[in-house]
Design a protein around this motif. Structure first.
Motif, mmCIF file in Angstrom:
data_model
loop_
_atom_site.group_PDB
_atom_site.id
_atom_site.type_symbol
_atom_site.label_atom_id
_atom_site.label_comp_id
_atom_site.label_asym_id
_atom_site.label_seq_id
_atom_site.Cartn_x
_atom_site.Cartn_y
_atom_site.Cartn_z
ATOM 1 N N LEU A 1 0.763 -1.136 -0.004
ATOM 2 C CA LEU A 1 -0.062 -0.089 0.068
ATOM 3 C C LEU A 1 0.933 1.215 -0.082
ATOM 4 O O LEU A 1 0.476 2.300 -0.744
ATOM 5 N N ALA A 2 1.976 1.237 0.792
ATOM 6 C CA ALA A 2 2.890 2.373 0.500
ATOM 7 C C ALA A 2 3.435 2.618 -0.502
ATOM 8 O O ALA A 2 3.546 3.693 -1.088
ATOM 9 N N VAL A 3 3.887 1.561 -1.373
ATOM 10 C CA VAL A 3 4.416 1.716 -2.690
ATOM 11 C C VAL A 3 3.349 2.371 -3.612
ATOM 12 O O VAL A 3 3.551 3.120 -4.310
ATOM 13 N N ARG A 4 2.089 1.859 -3.454
ATOM 14 C CA ARG A 4 0.981 2.094 -4.445
ATOM 15 C C ARG A 4 0.998 3.648 -4.144
ATOM 16 O O ARG A 4 0.818 4.444 -5.100
ATOM 17 N N ASP A 5 0.850 4.159 -2.841
ATOM 18 C CA ASP A 5 0.417 5.596 -2.611
ATOM 19 C C ASP A 5 1.739 6.259 -3.029
ATOM 20 O O ASP A 5 1.438 7.347 -3.641
ATOM 21 N N ALA B 1 1.276 9.401 -6.452
ATOM 22 C CA ALA B 1 1.590 10.690 -5.987
ATOM 23 C C ALA B 1 2.644 10.917 -6.770
ATOM 24 O O ALA B 1 2.602 12.443 -7.408
ATOM 25 N N ALA B 2 3.485 10.089 -7.225
ATOM 26 C CA ALA B 2 4.810 10.319 -8.046
ATOM 27 C C ALA B 2 3.994 10.666 -9.647
ATOM 28 O O ALA B 2 4.847 11.278 -10.356
ATOM 29 N N PRO C 1 0.606 11.080 -10.947
ATOM 30 C CA PRO C 1 -0.845 11.220 -10.908
ATOM 31 C C PRO C 1 -1.760 11.546 -11.934
ATOM 32 O O PRO C 1 -2.777 11.206 -12.285
ATOM 33 N N ALA C 2 -1.015 11.595 -13.040
ATOM 34 C CA ALA C 2 -1.809 12.069 -14.520
ATOM 35 C C ALA C 2 -2.202 10.584 -14.919
ATOM 36 O O ALA C 2 -1.617 9.526 -15.048
ATOM 37 N N PRO C 3 -3.339 10.601 -15.638
ATOM 38 C CA PRO C 3 -4.156 9.539 -16.230
ATOM 39 C C PRO C 3 -3.143 8.655 -16.947
ATOM 40 O O PRO C 3 -3.190 7.468 -17.267
ATOM 41 N N HIS C 4 -2.340 9.486 -17.875
ATOM 42 C CA HIS C 4 -1.510 8.678 -18.995
ATOM 43 C C HIS C 4 -0.363 8.224 -18.427
ATOM 44 O O HIS C 4 0.537 7.459 -19.146
ATOM 45 N N GLN C 5 -0.089 8.292 -17.210
ATOM 46 C CA GLN C 5 0.964 7.790 -16.345
ATOM 47 C C GLN C 5 0.718 6.273 -15.665
ATOM 48 O O GLN C 5 1.385 5.872 -14.535
ATOM 49 N N ALA C 6 -0.545 5.652 -16.046
ATOM 50 C CA ALA C 6 -0.947 4.556 -15.227
ATOM 51 C C ALA C 6 0.302 3.227 -15.332
ATOM 52 O O ALA C 6 0.633 2.728 -14.269
ATOM 53 N N VAL C 7 0.815 3.214 -16.742
ATOM 54 C CA VAL C 7 2.044 2.113 -16.381
ATOM 55 C C VAL C 7 3.348 2.742 -15.567
ATOM 56 O O VAL C 7 3.643 1.674 -14.685
#
Length: 107
Positions: free
Chosen positions: A34-38, A42-43, A45-51
């Protein structure tokens, strides 16, 4: 030494400690993920940064793998305890595990 009603086996302190170690190891794995996910949300946040959000760095993966290995070792130690081995032979392992979970408070 806590025991469960109607169980022919007692739950010794060392077995309870092994269950607590397993719960702590499980919590460590989940908390880290969960910490890595969060951090990654945060690092990136943009929709195109999903990967980028979903791709862990090597160090993050190594730490997760280390925590997962601890979880696996804790589970193996619990399953190898003589009380659980005996419960397996007697066909009452699920009831013993339930009783163990009831008396275990976690980390």
């Amino acid at each position: 030494m806590p025991t469960a009603t109607a169980l022919p086996l007692s739950l010794p302190d060392d077995l309870i400690a092994l269950q607590q170690q397993l719960l702590c190891a499980d919590r460590a794995v989940g908390d880290y993920a969960l910490a890595v996910r969060d951090r990654r949300r945060a690092a990136f946040p943009a929709p195109h940064q999903a990967v980028q959000r979903c791709t862990w760095e090597d160090a993050e993966q190594r730490e997760f793998d280390r925590r997962w290995a601890e979880y696996e070792r804790a589970g193996a130690a619990l399953r190898a305890h003589p009380v659980l081995l005996r419960a397996r032979v007697l066909g009452i392992e699920p009831a013993v595990l339930q009783a163990l979970r009831r008396v275990t408070t976690g980390c």
